[in-house]
Enzyme design. Sequence first.
Site, PDB file in Angstrom:
ATOM      1  N   GLN A 180       0.836  -1.198   0.000  1.00 25.13           N
ATOM      2  CA  GLN A 180       0.000   0.000   0.000  1.00 25.13           C
ATOM      3  C   GLN A 180       0.875   1.255   0.000  1.00 25.13           C
ATOM      4  O   GLN A 180       1.270   1.755   1.047  1.00 25.13           O
ATOM      5  CB  GLN A 180      -0.943   0.004   1.200  1.00 25.13           C
ATOM      6  N   PHE A 181       1.138   1.776  -1.207  1.00 20.16           N
ATOM      7  CA  PHE A 181       1.979   2.963  -1.335  1.00 20.16           C
ATOM      8  C   PHE A 181       1.354   4.184  -0.667  1.00 20.16           C
ATOM      9  O   PHE A 181       2.040   5.121  -0.294  1.00 20.16           O
ATOM     10  CB  PHE A 181       2.308   3.252  -2.807  1.00 20.16           C
ATOM     11  N   THR A 182       0.033   4.182  -0.486  1.00 21.74           N
ATOM     12  CA  THR A 182      -0.647   5.342   0.085  1.00 21.74           C
ATOM     13  C   THR A 182      -0.273   5.588   1.543  1.00 21.74           C
ATOM     14  O   THR A 182      -0.599   6.644   2.090  1.00 21.74           O
ATOM     15  CB  THR A 182      -2.176   5.209  -0.040  1.00 21.74           C
TER      16      THR A 182
END
Length: 143
Positions: free
Chosen positions: A76-78
């Site tokens: 999850q890059f967010t």
Amino acid sequence: MRVLVQRVSSAAVSVDGQVVGAIRPDRQGLLAFVGVTHTDNPDKARRLAEKLWNLRILADEKSAADVRAPILVVSQFTLYADTAKGRRPSWNAAAPGAVAEPLVAAFVEALRGLGARVETGVFGAHMDVELVNDGPVTVILEL
């Protein structure tokens, strides 16, 4: 690396309607959302895996290592969103896929090397994640 950990009584991740990883509802486990930044490396992935495996957030202050709890890892890059300015998050702190994907894989392999039963999402895919947060318990791990 940044890992957002949720203690769950069940969890599943699907891609295009197909479940690709899950924690069955009959046992407590951990859902780990993993974000990677530009300065991360395989050693940091290994140390965070050890920290997660030994984190005492399950029932009776047990760790996943103590009870062999399953772990579902979802990239999850967010987790590296910068929301300090304006209304649109900046993703500049998130590592690009070519850097992040092998480090998420190293994190998963380190967990497996410790004896964890690990399931995963699909890196870079649009994923649907379903979970039942147990507690609720949510912790952020960083080094």
